[in-house]
Design an enzyme around this catalytic site. Structure first.
Site: not given
Ligand code: ARG
Length: 457
Positions: A109, A154-155, A284, A289, A321, A324
């Site tokens: 432990n 903005t937006h 692409n 992405e 356990q 991890k």
């Protein structure tokens, strides 16, 4: 192969063993496990809990095991319960009874808590270095494009003119804060848990300071229950990694947009783009992405850790356990993303003409018209309204503020004169935004230089 045989009459069933075993994912901590065991054995020897000759043979045996794992001579046994069990069993097989003394005054432990911390402390530094590299690339690009005018949004609507360098440096700031979050996280993680044993410490006269010094920790944990049962350092690290991914995903999204024909502000290098299996014209931005998409994994890992730890009674429970795979995945993913992202950014081609063209549309200098009026004595609210009317007039006439005749300006407000045209040229608008933190080229150059010089120190 189990370490806890005495009480049991039967072997574990194969399925239980497979279900219980963590070696397939904790074997990556073999170095840390061995390093921790070497420090523990050394401390036991120095404190007279085992003989120094015994400690010496243990340390020697552990070093041999390490060398054999690294050279590929020793393979992990997939049936072992975990990496700790595997190494202890291997040691005993190699050096006999002395090997059986290693686990005196220790439990898996505190051992596993130690291994994870040793492992993650290195990974925090690795992620930090990758972030620093990315920040350098950003700073160099910002310097190069310090006076490249582009629309600020903005937006996602064109808002005010800025410089590309300034836009890039916004990301450098986010990543710098991520670095400081990593540093904080490392500071809190830097507590040595060994000596907590199973949960209740030990009756042996151990000296935890020795182990701490040997392992390079800042301090020892104060409470044996806490030492073995918290994983807040995993949660905190995963949270910082999640924030890094938020930043990378926003940057990725912009890169994806900037590559599109609608924007064409940049073009990615062929080495960092992919084609389509059917559409011959396609190029692409898959890397960007994927980075955007992989943010989902890292958030998921963080949620896994929170959920695993939620509501479990002190101290150790096997649930833990599950820590991890989640934290390792988060670390691996972020490292992979940064490793792909930085050279992609470094090699992109910037197309300033297209940025300039986009900035010229959308009445992006409207605020500057209003500011011009204000500087000529008109209260800002009135100036704002007058400029709004001018924009409406431009739309009616199908023109923009730069090309709207002065008579039209005067009709709306008689304060206007020819000087307004200079004040609203995009380059001028940007160059005047010199207030600290603003997009003026001189500000961008100063900030970029600061980042570049910091890195050289
Ligand atoms: N493989 C275990 C883990 O990762 C090690 C600790 C086992 N401790 C125990 N009491 N079963 O958490």
């Amino acid at each position: 192969m189990q370490l806890w045989k005495g009480r049991f009459k039967k072997e574990l069933s194969k399925t239980t063993n497979d279900f219980n075993s963590s070696i397939s994912f904790d074997s990556r901590m073999y170095r840390e496990d061995i390093e921790g065991s070497i420090a523990h054995a050394t401390m036991l020897g120095r404190c007279g809990i085992i003989q120094t000759t015994e400690a010496g043979r243990i340390v020697h045996g552990l070093k041999d095991i390490l060398a054999d794992i690294e050279s590929g001579k020793l393979q992990f046994d997939p049936d072992a319960e975990d990496i700790h069990t595997f190494i202890e069993a291997e040691l005993t097989e190699r050096i006999g009874d002395d090997g059986k003394r290693l686990h005196t005054s220790r439990s898996r432990n505190d051992q596993v808590a130690l291994d994870i911390k040793l492992y993650l402390k290195k990974e925090v530094v690795n992620v930090r270095e990758l972030l620093e590299e990315l920040i350098q690339v950003i700073a160099e690009k910002a310097q190069q494009y310090s006076d490249t005018v582009m629309p600020g949004y903005t937006h996602l609507q064109r808002a005010q003119p800025i410089t590309f360098g300034h836009h890039l440096l916004a990301y450098a700031e986010m990543l710098l804060r991520d670095i400081s979050r990593l540093d904080d996280c490392l500071k809190r993680m830097d507590e040595m848990p060994l000596g907590s044993c199973a949960l209740a410490g030990t009756t042996y006269p151990i000296n935890r300071e020795i182990t701490k010094e040997l392992l390079g920790f800042d301090r020892v944990t104060n409470n044996s229950l806490d030492g073995v049962s918290d994983r807040d350092y995993c949660i905190e690290f995963a949270s910082v990694l999640s924030i890094i991914m938020v930043h990378l995903s926003r940057f990725s999204e912009e890169i994806i947009m900037w590559c599109s024909w609608e924007f064409k502000f940049i073009e990615l290098d062929d080495a960092f783009s992919t084609g389509s299996s059917i559409m011959p014209q396609k190029k692409n931005p898959d890397i960007a992405e994927l980075v955007r998409g992989k943010s989902g994994r890292v958030f998921g890992d963080t949620m896994t850790l929170l959920t695993v730890m939620k509501g479990i009674a002190l101290a150790y429970n096997k649930d833990m356990q599950e820590d991890k795979e989640a934290i390792f995945d988060a670390v691996d993913t972020v490292k992979m993303c940064l490793t792909a992202f930085t050279p992609m950014l470094d090699t992109m081609r910037v197309i300033p003409e297209n940025m300039r063209k986009a900035a010229a549309g959308g009445f992006i200098n409207a605020t500057d018209v209003a500011d011009w009026l204000t500087k000529n004595g008109v209260p800002f609210r009135d100036a704002y309204k007058a400029t709004g009317e001018l924009v409406a007039r431009c739309i009616e006439l199908g023109t923009d503020l730069e090309n709207l005749p002065i008579e039209e300006y005067k009709k709306v407000c008689d304060v206007f004169n020819e000087d307004v045209y200079n004040a609203i040229s995009l380059e001028y608008c940007v160059s005047q935004r010199t207030a600290f933190g603003g997009p003026a080229p001189e500000n961008v150059r100063a900030q970029a230089e600061k980042l570049i010089n910091n890195a050289k120190e």
